[in-house]
Design an enzyme around this catalytic site. Structure first.
Site, PDB file in Angstrom:
ATOM      1  N   PRO A   1       6.444  -0.168 -29.302  1.00 46.43           N
ATOM      2  CA  PRO A   1       6.410  -1.632 -29.229  1.00 46.43           C
ATOM      3  C   PRO A   1       6.702  -2.163 -27.827  1.00 46.43           C
ATOM      4  CG  PRO A   1       7.731  -0.903 -31.103  1.00 46.43           C
ATOM      5  CD  PRO A   1       7.454   0.305 -30.264  1.00 46.43           C
ATOM      6  N   CYS A   2       5.988  -3.203 -27.466  1.00 51.28           N
ATOM      7  CA  CYS A   2       6.279  -3.925 -26.223  1.00 51.28           C
ATOM      8  C   CYS A   2       7.300  -5.032 -26.486  1.00 51.28           C
ATOM      9  CB  CYS A   2       5.001  -4.530 -25.652  1.00 51.28           C
ATOM     10  SG  CYS A   2       3.768  -3.300 -25.186  1.00 51.28           S
ATOM     11  N   MET A   3       7.144  -5.701 -27.621  1.00 47.09           N
ATOM     12  CA  MET A   3       8.132  -6.704 -28.038  1.00 47.09           C
ATOM     13  C   MET A   3       9.292  -5.974 -28.698  1.00 47.09           C
ATOM     14  SD  MET A   3       7.646  -9.984 -30.582  1.00 47.09           S
ATOM     15  CE  MET A   3       7.674  -9.030 -32.125  1.00 47.09           C
TER      16      MET A   3
ATOM     17  N   ARG B   1       9.859  -5.571 -23.337  1.00 47.59           N
ATOM     18  CA  ARG B   1      10.112  -4.569 -22.295  1.00 47.59           C
ATOM     19  C   ARG B   1       8.905  -4.490 -21.368  1.00 47.59           C
ATOM     20  NH1 ARG B   1       6.953  -0.355 -22.632  1.00 47.59           N
ATOM     21  NH2 ARG B   1       5.857  -0.060 -24.602  1.00 47.59           N
TER      22      ARG B   1
END
Length: 217
Positions: free
Chosen positions: A138-140, A159
């Site tokens: 995940p980026c969020m 991130r």
């Protein structure tokens, strides 16, 4: 564009479109070009905070490739936790069924109903036993909800944040999620703040971003 390394900017935006255009302007003019761990070239600005005062008007920027139908589907998956396309993960899945154990959105709603001033209405997407062993992560990372001044506000930590391609969809979905939570809790939806540790645009979007920034300036 500058080569001087800089960290940290704050944008106070009127709406999602305003946030996107101003964020792109900062990344393009003050970011640095790096090659990431996958070999992609990006222009990156670190620690970009954006406060969106009214994320419920002008939600779809004119220059984004996203249309309303796709954005609605994205928002639906974020709120419901569905994974109809069988992705390795979705944000909704991580929020609604974290590690196949916890519906964090229900937890947030119940926490805010029980204690409107709670500082514990927080949901995370990162699962260390899973995400330290796979490529698609995940980026969020975190969504934090707080009721202040009669409204529920959302702060989201990324991130890694693809500002050129993903920001409009992310914020459209988050604004719908915040409306959903607010409706369940029984208060008005408020502001959204995003904190993007790596706010960047990929090289395949550079021509688009350059043209957008020229239009702004």
């Amino acid at each position: 564009m500058e080569d001087k390394f800089e960290i940290g900017r704050i944008i106070r935006a009127k709406n999602i479109s305003d946030a996107w255009y101003r964020g792109l302007n900062i990344i393009w003019n003050h970011g640095q070009v790096i090659t990431d761990e996958r070999g992609s070239q990006i222009r990156e600005f670190m620690d970009l905070m954006v406060v969106i005062e009214n994320p419920y008007t002008d939600r779809i920027p004119e220059d984004t490739a996203w249309n309303e139908e796709r954005l609605e589907e994205y928002a639906k998956q974020l709120i419901s936790g569905e994974n109809a396309q069988d992705f390795e993960y979705t944000y909704g899945q991580r929020l609604r069924n974290w590690n196949e154990e916890v519906d964090q959105i229900e937890y947030v709603i119940e926490k805010l109903q029980e204690s409107p001033t709670s500082r514990r209405a927080t949901a995370v997407t990162w699962i260390p036993p899973v995400d330290t062993k796979v490529n698609e992560v995940p980026c969020m990372i975190l969504d934090d909800f707080k009721i202040r001044d009669g409204k529920v506000h959302l702060t989201t930590l990324f991130r890694s944040h693809d500002f050129g391609g993903a920001y409009p969809a992310n914020l459209y979905g988050l604004s719908k999620l915040l409306e959903y939570v607010a409706g369940r809790v029984g208060v008005e939806p408020g502001m959204i703040t995003t904190v993007s540790i790596s706010a960047h645009v990929y090289d395949h979007d550079w021509d688009m971003v350059e043209n957008i920034v020229k239009g702004i300036n």
